[in-house]
Write an enzyme that holds these catalytic residues in place. Structure first.
Site, PDB file in Angstrom:
ATOM      1  N   HIS A 199       0.517  -1.288   0.080  1.00 37.77           N
ATOM      2  CA  HIS A 199       0.080  -0.232  -0.297  1.00 37.77           C
ATOM      3  C   HIS A 199       0.570   1.460   0.320  1.00 37.77           C
ATOM      4  O   HIS A 199       0.309   2.369  -0.897  1.00 37.77           O
ATOM      5  CB  HIS A 199      -0.586  -0.364   0.817  1.00 37.77           C
ATOM      6  N   GLU A 441      -5.708 -15.914 -26.844  1.00 37.99           N
ATOM      7  CA  GLU A 441      -4.835 -16.313 -25.945  1.00 37.99           C
ATOM      8  C   GLU A 441      -3.800 -17.184 -26.407  1.00 37.99           C
ATOM      9  O   GLU A 441      -3.014 -18.080 -25.159  1.00 37.99           O
ATOM     10  CB  GLU A 441      -4.489 -14.918 -25.035  1.00 37.99           C
ATOM     11  N   ASP A 465      -0.176 -14.664 -22.595  1.00 36.06           N
ATOM     12  CA  ASP A 465      -0.887 -16.288 -22.207  1.00 36.06           C
ATOM     13  C   ASP A 465      -0.243 -16.493 -23.234  1.00 36.06           C
ATOM     14  O   ASP A 465       0.098 -17.786 -23.438  1.00 36.06           O
ATOM     15  CB  ASP A 465      -1.958 -16.080 -22.125  1.00 36.06           C
ATOM     16  N   CYS A 512      -3.336  -6.483 -26.239  1.00 32.83           N
ATOM     17  CA  CYS A 512      -3.918  -6.349 -24.914  1.00 32.83           C
ATOM     18  C   CYS A 512      -2.996  -6.327 -24.004  1.00 32.83           C
ATOM     19  O   CYS A 512      -3.201  -6.421 -22.871  1.00 32.83           O
ATOM     20  CB  CYS A 512      -4.988  -6.031 -24.167  1.00 32.83           C
TER      21      CYS A 512
HETATM   22  C1  PEP Z   1      -3.074 -11.750 -22.189  1.00 29.16           C
HETATM   23  O1  PEP Z   1      -2.684 -12.594 -20.937  1.00 29.16           O
HETATM   24  O2  PEP Z   1      -1.927 -10.699 -22.396  1.00 29.16           O
HETATM   25  C2  PEP Z   1      -4.210 -10.599 -21.179  1.00 29.16           C
HETATM   26  C3  PEP Z   1      -3.620  -9.353 -21.784  1.00 29.16           C
HETATM   27  O3  PEP Z   1      -4.047 -10.440 -20.020  1.00 29.16           O
HETATM   28  P1  PEP Z   1      -3.547 -11.023 -18.499  1.00 29.16           P
HETATM   29  O4  PEP Z   1      -1.879 -10.638 -18.706  1.00 29.16           O
HETATM   30  O5  PEP Z   1      -4.446 -10.524 -17.456  1.00 29.16           O
HETATM   31  O6  PEP Z   1      -3.123 -12.664 -18.828  1.00 29.16           O
HETATM   32 MG    MG Z   2      -3.827 -14.052 -20.175  1.00 28.61          MG
END
Ligand code: PEP
Ligand code: MG
Length: 606
Positions: A199, A441, A465, A512
């Site tokens: 925190h 993914e 992933d 992402c």
């Molecule tokens: C990913 O797997 O690229 C992703 C964006 O999700 P996370 O990192 O939350 O698994």
């Molecule tokens: Mg992921």
């Protein structure tokens, strides 16, 4: 710029948790623990007096925390829930009733009884795998320490009394400590212990003062008044710097501030290539509290709202209404831009809240994300209801994680439709045309991307992933971290396959994973046809700046050549050569962290 007199420096390396550089005098804050002695109580009268003494110490602790909360600076108000948690701990039966019971049954003093209660709570926490939750044991310890101080009648120095321009140096700081920091006076803080998710770390960022934690022994090397340089970017602390070093860091800080303000000023411009192609740059968030920072950094919406936090933060499940309020607020703040809410991705390295659930041998390949939700349908429906209800208040999109094939997607959509029918029956409002997408993914999803595309409105490629599963490397295992290669030809081909499937079906393809925030990857992702980049908010100004210096045509033209390359190293070399002038500029500002030392040297001297 090379750092002068390197060998003479007395440096310590810790974990950078809040950026910026400060140069100033140390102010040591004693946060050593109260010593606890064992005492046996002989008479019943002594026992009942001890219980009263403990209750008084609890009451005083409550008053103290409430007082800190009332005086909390504006910037930290959003973290007030941490102090509420401390108030809850004070009332928790394992903390309070158990101690009273131990005093009565074992006839021992309150300090020793409380110590036993904390040890019992620690044993419970030790069984939890998740690092974030595990670290929350410190909250119990902070509260216990406060009660122990009250029992001992020892007043602890409050950080609110520090009115000089100093850098706070402490073994550790509690949330109540960081809440009491005098903004405008205290320049930064450094501690022996602490992690990225502590925190104190989170609050340092909100206070916008540089902070480095986990320095292990800094309190042994520093006295009151010792001159320090704290580099909150690199996680470095320099003790007793000489003039040359001071000038070097002053310049570094100035240069960085100038550069950051120049790119932040441009971050609200659209991410448009030199030949007029517009890309959406959105933010990845995990907490409602990050939304404002995302907007400030120029995010055009939230491309990934990871929703695990509410399920991990406490032992009980979040209620539908709690989730609804949270999603609604995010939707309202970001509207009219979209927010892509990803349904729960628990399991894997994010531990399940289900106490007693057997530990899986391969959690990353186990009951994770959508698999977990399809098994726990009640829990899944409650989250879907919350998302749908919130969709009436902004532009929400829904995304399923870890989809491995069409059947799993159809099963998930069937549950979504069931929930929609329930809401219809109840006459509740929601966006019935809500866009539904999947995270791509899992390698099998890439192979059937053309089939999946027929059933969804968008794809979002999760390279974190995808790289893990495609290259068979555990993303949390440091021994194979060197194999995390976004430029591996297999990964580039997979991204191309997904984009082509998306384009054929006329649906958008976002990305992402961390690749979206890596300045070195922007060029190739553009060429591959990624239409939306979703990344950590702090990286948005840089990625936007890079997109604005590239041309879509240029990156497309080079794509064929790059996709012919056989190894990740070769791809990296070619991309570096193409982006050289820009990378040099970013490296000078220390904005590229994915380069190794050799790459940095060749960029500087090449
Ligand atoms: C990913 O797997 O690229 C992703 C964006 O999700 P996370 O990192 O939350 O698994
Ligand atoms: Mg992921």
């Amino acid at each position: 710029m090379t750092e002068p007199g390197k060998e003479k420096l007395k440096k310590l390396k810790g974990i950078p948790v809040s950026p910026g550089v400060v140069i100033g005098k140390a102010r040591l804050v004693d946060r050593s623990r109260v010593k606890i002695l064992y005492q046996y109580l002989v008479t019943d009268q002594q026992v009942s007096r001890e219980v009263d003494r403990f209750k008084e110490a609890l009451g005083a602790a409550k008053e103290q925390i409430v007082a800190v909360k009332h005086k909390m600076p504006e910037q930290l108000r959003k973290h007030a829930f941490i102090l509420d948690t401390h108030l809850m701990i004070l009332e928790d039966s394992m903390f309070c009733n158990a101690t009273i019971q131990t005093i009565r049954e074992e006839k021992i003093n309150a300090e020793w009884a409380l110590k036993k209660s904390v040890q019992n709570i620690e044993k419970l926490f030790a069984q939890i795998d998740d690092r974030y939750i595990k670290e929350r044991i410190v909250d119990v310890e902070y509260v216990a320490e406060r009660v122990l101080r009250n029992l001992a009648g020892q007043e602890q120095e409050s950080l609110s009394e520090i009115n000089e321009r100093v850098i706070i140096v402490a073994h550790e700081l509690s949330p109540a400590d960081t809440s009491s920091i005098n903004i405008g006076k205290v320049m930064g803080f450094i501690t022996d212990v602490g992690g990225r998710t502590s925190h104190a770390a989170i609050m340092g960022q909100s206070l916008k003062i540089p902070a480095v934690v986990g320095l292990e022994t800094v309190t042994h090397h520093v006295h009151d008044g010792t001159l320090l340089i704290v580099d909150g970017y690199a996680g470095q602390v320099i003790i007793d710097p000489d003039d040359e070093q001071i000038i070097f860091f002053q310049e570094k800080q100035l240069q960085r501030e100038r550069y950051e303000s120049s790119i932040i000023r441009l971050s609200h411009l659209p991410a448009e290539t030199t030949d007029g192609y517009r890309v959406a740059v959105r933010a990845n968030i995990e907490l409602l509290e990050e939304v404002v920072a995302a907007k400030d950094n120029g995010a055009e919406g939230i491309g990934l709202y990871r929703t695990e936090y509410h399920y991990l933060k406490s032992a009980r499940l979040p209620s539908e209404d709690e989730l609804f309020e949270d999603y609604k607020e995010v939707a309202e703040i970001i509207a009219p831009d979209p927010v892509t809410v990803r349904t729960l991705d628990i399991g894997g390295d994010r531990v399940s809240f289900e106490k007693g659930q057997a530990k899986e041998a391969n959690p990353a390949l186990g009951l994770r994300a959508i698999r977990f939700c399809l098994k726990e349908v009640g829990l899944f429906k409650s989250q879907l209801r919350a998302i749908l209800r919130a969709s009436a208040f902004g532009k929400l999109q829904l995304m399923f994680p870890m989809i491995s094939g069409v059947q799993e997607l159809l099963d998930s959509k069937a549950i979504l439709e069931e929930v929609m029918r329930d809401l219809d029956r109840e006459g509740r409002e929601y966006d019935r045309h809500i866009q539904v997408g999947v995270m791509v993914e899992v390698p099998s999803a890439v192979a059937v991307a053309d089939l999946l595309a027929k059933h969804v409105d968008f794809f979002s490629i999760g390279t974190n992933d995808l790289i893990q599963y495609a290259l068979a490397i555990d993303r949390v295992n440091e021994h194979v971290a060197y194999m995390y290669q976004p430029f591996h030809p297999a990964i580039l081909r997979m991204i191309r396959q997904v984009v082509e499937a998306g384009q054929k079906a006329g649906i958008g393809v976002a990305l992402c994973g961390e690749m979206a925030g890596d300045p070195l990857c922007t060029f190739i992702l553009l060429g591959l046809g990624i239409e939306e980049f979703s990344l950590n908010a702090t990286g948005i100004p840089i990625i936007k700046k890079i997109i604005r210096t590239l041309s879509l045509e240029g990156s497309r033209n080079d794509l064929g050549e790059i996709l012919e390359l056989e190894t990740a190293t070769k791809v990296r070399e070619v991309i570096k050569a193409k982006m050289r002038p820009l990378l040099k500029e970013l490296d000078q500002q220390g904005l590229i962290t994915s380069f190794n030392n050799q790459e940095k040297r060749s960029l500087r001297h090449g």
